[in-house]
Design an enzyme around this catalytic site. Structure first.
Site, PDB file in Angstrom:
ATOM      1  N   LYS A  82       0.809  -1.237   0.000  1.00 43.23           N
ATOM      2  CA  LYS A  82       0.000   0.000   0.000  1.00 43.23           C
ATOM      3  C   LYS A  82       0.837   1.279   0.000  1.00 43.23           C
ATOM      4  O   LYS A  82       0.376   2.352   0.408  1.00 43.23           O
ATOM      5  CB  LYS A  82      -1.015   0.046   1.167  1.00 43.23           C
ATOM      6  CG  LYS A  82      -1.846  -1.182   1.355  1.00 43.23           C
ATOM      7  CD  LYS A  82      -2.372  -1.782   0.070  1.00 43.23           C
ATOM      8  CE  LYS A  82      -3.496  -1.006  -0.566  1.00 43.23           C
ATOM      9  NZ  LYS A  82      -3.914  -1.683  -1.847  1.00 43.23           N
ATOM     10  N   SER A  83       2.064   1.170  -0.491  1.00 44.34           N
ATOM     11  CA  SER A  83       2.948   2.346  -0.520  1.00 44.34           C
ATOM     12  C   SER A  83       3.022   3.000  -1.896  1.00 44.34           C
ATOM     13  O   SER A  83       3.727   3.999  -2.062  1.00 44.34           O
ATOM     14  CB  SER A  83       4.370   1.937  -0.105  1.00 44.34           C
ATOM     15  OG  SER A  83       4.373   1.395   1.181  1.00 44.34           O
TER      16      SER A  83
ATOM     17  N   THR B 216       2.924   0.715  -4.973  1.00 42.93           N
ATOM     18  CA  THR B 216       3.462  -0.329  -5.851  1.00 42.93           C
ATOM     19  C   THR B 216       2.855  -0.254  -7.252  1.00 42.93           C
ATOM     20  O   THR B 216       3.565  -0.260  -8.268  1.00 42.93           O
ATOM     21  CB  THR B 216       3.140  -1.725  -5.255  1.00 42.93           C
ATOM     22  OG1 THR B 216       3.230  -1.659  -3.838  1.00 42.93           O
ATOM     23  CG2 THR B 216       4.067  -2.791  -5.808  1.00 42.93           C
ATOM     24  N   THR B 217       1.535  -0.180  -7.290  1.00 45.55           N
ATOM     25  CA  THR B 217       0.820  -0.174  -8.576  1.00 45.55           C
ATOM     26  C   THR B 217       1.206   1.054  -9.399  1.00 45.55           C
ATOM     27  O   THR B 217       1.305   0.989 -10.630  1.00 45.55           O
ATOM     28  CB  THR B 217      -0.707  -0.181  -8.324  1.00 45.55           C
ATOM     29  OG1 THR B 217      -0.993  -1.130  -7.292  1.00 45.55           O
ATOM     30  CG2 THR B 217      -1.478  -0.530  -9.577  1.00 45.55           C
TER      31      THR B 217
ATOM     32  N   HIS C 196       7.675  -7.239  -2.145  1.00 51.21           N
ATOM     33  CA  HIS C 196       7.357  -6.684  -0.822  1.00 51.21           C
ATOM     34  C   HIS C 196       8.271  -7.265   0.259  1.00 51.21           C
ATOM     35  O   HIS C 196       8.059  -7.030   1.442  1.00 51.21           O
ATOM     36  CB  HIS C 196       5.917  -7.043  -0.429  1.00 51.21           C
ATOM     37  CG  HIS C 196       4.847  -6.316  -1.183  1.00 51.21           C
ATOM     38  ND1 HIS C 196       4.935  -4.987  -1.513  1.00 51.21           N
ATOM     39  CD2 HIS C 196       3.627  -6.735  -1.631  1.00 51.21           C
ATOM     40  CE1 HIS C 196       3.822  -4.632  -2.158  1.00 51.21           C
ATOM     41  NE2 HIS C 196       3.025  -5.663  -2.237  1.00 51.21           N
TER      42      HIS C 196
ATOM     43  N   SER D  49      -5.064   3.010   3.901  1.00 47.77           N
ATOM     44  CA  SER D  49      -5.209   2.376   2.587  1.00 47.77           C
ATOM     45  C   SER D  49      -5.385   0.863   2.746  1.00 47.77           C
ATOM     46  O   SER D  49      -6.253   0.239   2.122  1.00 47.77           O
ATOM     47  CB  SER D  49      -3.959   2.693   1.751  1.00 47.77           C
ATOM     48  OG  SER D  49      -4.052   2.121   0.477  1.00 47.77           O
TER      49      SER D  49
ATOM     50  N   MET E 241      -4.956   6.923 -14.353  1.00 48.31           N
ATOM     51  CA  MET E 241      -4.671   5.512 -14.034  1.00 48.31           C
ATOM     52  C   MET E 241      -5.927   4.789 -13.582  1.00 48.31           C
ATOM     53  O   MET E 241      -6.097   3.597 -13.824  1.00 48.31           O
ATOM     54  CB  MET E 241      -3.616   5.440 -12.936  1.00 48.31           C
ATOM     55  CG  MET E 241      -2.284   4.951 -13.434  1.00 48.31           C
ATOM     56  SD  MET E 241      -1.127   4.796 -12.089  1.00 48.31           S
ATOM     57  CE  MET E 241      -1.565   3.198 -11.425  1.00 48.31           C
TER      58      MET E 241
ATOM     59  N   ARG F 276      -8.133   4.131  -4.682  1.00 50.78           N
ATOM     60  CA  ARG F 276      -9.163   4.623  -3.767  1.00 50.78           C
ATOM     61  C   ARG F 276      -9.218   6.146  -3.716  1.00 50.78           C
ATOM     62  O   ARG F 276     -10.153   6.754  -4.182  1.00 50.78           O
ATOM     63  CB  ARG F 276      -8.872   4.026  -2.370  1.00 50.78           C
ATOM     64  CG  ARG F 276      -9.956   4.186  -1.341  1.00 50.78           C
ATOM     65  CD  ARG F 276      -9.469   3.613  -0.011  1.00 50.78           C
ATOM     66  NE  ARG F 276      -8.258   4.288   0.441  1.00 50.78           N
ATOM     67  CZ  ARG F 276      -8.239   5.368   1.218  1.00 50.78           C
ATOM     68  NH1 ARG F 276      -9.370   5.874   1.670  1.00 50.78           N
ATOM     69  NH2 ARG F 276      -7.095   5.941   1.572  1.00 50.78           N
ATOM     70  N   LYS F 277      -8.182   6.792  -3.130  1.00 51.30           N
ATOM     71  CA  LYS F 277      -8.182   8.260  -3.031  1.00 51.30           C
ATOM     72  C   LYS F 277      -6.982   8.883  -3.712  1.00 51.30           C
ATOM     73  O   LYS F 277      -7.063   9.967  -4.267  1.00 51.30           O
ATOM     74  CB  LYS F 277      -8.204   8.689  -1.567  1.00 51.30           C
ATOM     75  CG  LYS F 277      -9.572   8.661  -0.941  1.00 51.30           C
ATOM     76  CD  LYS F 277      -9.654   9.702   0.153  1.00 51.30           C
ATOM     77  CE  LYS F 277     -11.051   9.765   0.732  1.00 51.30           C
ATOM     78  NZ  LYS F 277     -11.059  10.542   1.984  1.00 51.30           N
TER      79      LYS F 277
HETATM   80  P1  A3P Z   1      -5.095   4.915  -1.312  1.00 53.06           P
HETATM   81  O1  A3P Z   1      -5.809   3.683  -0.808  1.00 53.06           O
HETATM   82  O2  A3P Z   1      -4.623   5.797  -0.195  1.00 53.06           O
HETATM   83  O3  A3P Z   1      -5.860   5.658  -2.352  1.00 53.06           O
HETATM   84  P2  A3P Z   1      -0.202  -0.349  -3.631  1.00 53.06           P
HETATM   85  O4  A3P Z   1      -0.226  -0.263  -5.112  1.00 53.06           O
HETATM   86  O5  A3P Z   1       1.179  -0.431  -3.052  1.00 53.06           O
HETATM   87  O6  A3P Z   1      -1.130  -1.401  -3.122  1.00 53.06           O
HETATM   88  O7  A3P Z   1      -0.744   1.059  -3.081  1.00 53.06           O
HETATM   89  C1  A3P Z   1      -2.071   1.444  -3.316  1.00 53.06           C
HETATM   90  C2  A3P Z   1      -2.213   2.915  -3.002  1.00 53.06           C
HETATM   91  O8  A3P Z   1      -1.568   3.674  -4.041  1.00 53.06           O
HETATM   92  C3  A3P Z   1      -3.682   3.352  -2.986  1.00 53.06           C
HETATM   93  O9  A3P Z   1      -3.743   4.408  -2.031  1.00 53.06           O
HETATM   94  C4  A3P Z   1      -3.851   3.841  -4.412  1.00 53.06           C
HETATM   95  O10 A3P Z   1      -4.945   4.692  -4.615  1.00 53.06           O
HETATM   96  C5  A3P Z   1      -2.513   4.575  -4.583  1.00 53.06           C
HETATM   97  N1  A3P Z   1      -2.196   4.876  -5.999  1.00 53.06           N
HETATM   98  C6  A3P Z   1      -2.060   4.035  -7.042  1.00 53.06           C
HETATM   99  N2  A3P Z   1      -1.844   4.715  -8.183  1.00 53.06           N
HETATM  100  C7  A3P Z   1      -1.833   6.032  -7.857  1.00 53.06           C
HETATM  101  C8  A3P Z   1      -1.672   7.252  -8.604  1.00 53.06           C
HETATM  102  N3  A3P Z   1      -1.493   7.264  -9.919  1.00 53.06           N
HETATM  103  N4  A3P Z   1      -1.723   8.427  -7.921  1.00 53.06           N
HETATM  104  C9  A3P Z   1      -1.902   8.452  -6.586  1.00 53.06           C
HETATM  105  N5  A3P Z   1      -2.077   7.326  -5.824  1.00 53.06           N
HETATM  106  C10 A3P Z   1      -2.046   6.134  -6.467  1.00 53.06           C
END
Ligand code: A3P
Length: 288
Positions: A45-46, A48-49, A100, A130, A224, A249-250
């Protein structure tokens, strides 16, 4: 290997069974890292995506084909997950992989290689929030309970991949020298174009100003969110229910302020301070 109905316990760390198996973890351990491999390292949740979107664009000279045609989990696979062995042959060098895992659990060939790593960090309070929403929407993760209950588990490491502080500390190993580049989710939120420019520099790559503009625009949260190859809409609703909470999400920093009570904030700060106090590691969010 110990397990419960949802998780395997790998060196004391919970990993979800839906994406990890004894075989995938063995594959991870015995993987032959190449010198030109690039690892994106993150605690869950940092961001990654986000990096799975950015990195292929930078490694392919701004070509959008991979991010528009390949799901993020196959485009930049998690080395410890079951998909890795299935798609590894399809990756072009330089290969981009995510993990991770804490530093000391990396495959032995990582240590002897020259492979580079990008470590993406994030304010642990926002990670908690998150992750809490992720646990609510993902049927392969345990019910988080209340945010307070989930915070207690987070602070004691009874969550995926263990304690946040242990992960961060493990990857500050001086042996990595200039093989590693540290960046934060907050830096990406604040100035995505500038952050991408610094990542390009670390990778020894360049993009024209136009290409950099296009890449930056594509990687903005709102864009995205529309990319079916990156927004997890390909995953069946019984596994990830975006009606409960979307994966993307946000996309902001500081959402914890909408969730934490003053008591929870004090407890969380004290616990993280205790873990980090002798490390000399400072983050911008420590000032908040
Ligand atoms: P939030 O739940 O706070 O919105 P991971 O990919 O490590 O699981 O992390 C997911 C978090 O990264 C989520 O945070 C997601 O919305 C955020 N995220 C992914 N792509 C993003 C982007 N383009 N801009 C901002 N946040 C992004």
């Amino acid at each position: 290997m110990e397990s419960n109905d949802l998780y395997l316990v790998y060196h004391g760390l919970f990993v979800p069974k839906i994406t990890h198996s004894e075989d995938s973890l063995k594959y991870f351990e015995t993987f032959e890292v190449k010198d030109d491999d690039l690892f994106v390292i993150s605690y869950p949740k940092s961001g990654t995506t986000w990096m799975q979107e950015i990195i292929p664009l930078l490694l392919n000279g701004g070509d959008f084909t991979p991010v528009q045609t390949i799901p993020n989990w196959d485009r930049v696979p998690w080395l410890e997950e079951t998909r890795a062995a299935l798609v590894m042959d399809k990756l072009r060098s330089p290969r981009a992989l995510v993990s991770h895992m804490p530093y000391h659990l990396m495959p032995s060939t990582f240590f002897s290689s020259k492979a580079k790593a990008i470590y993406i960090g994030r304010n642990p309070k926002d990670i908690l929030v998150s992750s809490f929403h992720f646990h609510r929407m993902a049927s392969f993760l345990d019910d988080p309970g209340t945010l307070e209950e989930f915070a207690d588990k987070f602070l004691t490491g009874q969550v995926l991949f263990g304690k946040w502080a242990d992960h961060v500390k493990s990857w500050r190993n001086p042996d990595l020298g200039d093989r590693i580049f540290y960046i934060t989710y907050e830096e990406l939120v604040q100035d995505l174009r500038g952050a991408i420019g610094r990542i390009l520099c670390f990778l020894g790559r360049q993009l024209s100003a136009d290409a950099l503009d296009r890449v930056t625009e594509h990687c903005q949260f709102k864009n995205m969110k529309q990319n079916t190859m990156s927004n997890y809409s390909l995953v069946p609703q019984v596994i990830m229910d975006s009606n409960k909470s979307p994966f993307l999400r946000k996309g902001i920093s500081g959402d914890w302020k909408n969730h934490f009570s003053p008591e929870m904030e004090a407890k969380f700060n004290a616990a993280i301070h205790e873990e980090m106090k002798e490390t000399g590691i400072n983050f911008t969010w420590d000032e908040e």
